[in-house]
Design an enzyme around this catalytic site. Sequence first.
Site, mmCIF file in Angstrom:
data_model
loop_
_atom_site.group_PDB
_atom_site.id
_atom_site.type_symbol
_atom_site.label_atom_id
_atom_site.label_comp_id
_atom_site.label_asym_id
_atom_site.label_seq_id
_atom_site.Cartn_x
_atom_site.Cartn_y
_atom_site.Cartn_z
ATOM 1 N N GLN A 78 0.835 -1.202 0.000
ATOM 2 C CA GLN A 78 0.000 0.000 0.000
ATOM 3 C C GLN A 78 0.872 1.254 0.000
ATOM 4 O OE1 GLN A 78 -3.583 -0.363 0.281
ATOM 5 N NE2 GLN A 78 -3.450 1.721 -0.443
ATOM 6 N N PHE A 79 1.378 1.640 -1.171
ATOM 7 C CA PHE A 79 2.239 2.819 -1.248
ATOM 8 C C PHE A 79 1.502 4.093 -0.858
ATOM 9 C CE2 PHE A 79 0.235 3.108 -5.358
ATOM 10 C CZ PHE A 79 0.208 4.467 -5.646
ATOM 11 N N THR A 80 0.171 4.091 -0.937
ATOM 12 C CA THR A 80 -0.596 5.301 -0.633
ATOM 13 C C THR A 80 -0.547 5.674 0.846
ATOM 14 O OG1 THR A 80 -2.667 4.060 -0.420
ATOM 15 C CG2 THR A 80 -2.145 4.978 -2.603
#
Length: 151
Positions: A78-80
């Site tokens: 989950q880079f966000t």
Amino acid sequence: MRVLVQRSKESKVTINGTINGKIDKGFVLLVGFTQGDDETILDKMIQKIINLRIFEDENNKMNLSIQDINGSILSISQFTLYANCKEGRRPSFTSAMNPDEATVLYDKFNEKLRKIINTQTGIFGADMKVEIYNDGPVTIMLDSDELFKKA
């Protein structure tokens, strides 16, 4: 490294219509890496996660770890988690680690987790549909910069 921990009754991740990972009681981990993260942080975060006492005991008090309840983990990249929304309306993701490096750390993180606990995963960078039956709801953010800052 940031990990959003969600206590779950059951959860699954679907990619292109196929279930890639599925768990019953346990944690859904949304996992993100930032510039400067390296393999040294993985063991510290894993120990924090598997020893979090956020499952109820016989007195309905959060006193049990995921290991105490023989739970499982669904780990999702989950880079966000490193979105910067300070300016404008479109989040900036420049703090997120580049995908080539982050993939390596994410794979090592899951490999280490699997040695301790049943761990299912999504696929890094894939278009994933994640269904989370959040229990409680209990959601906790773990940030390695806050947890393990050098004095």
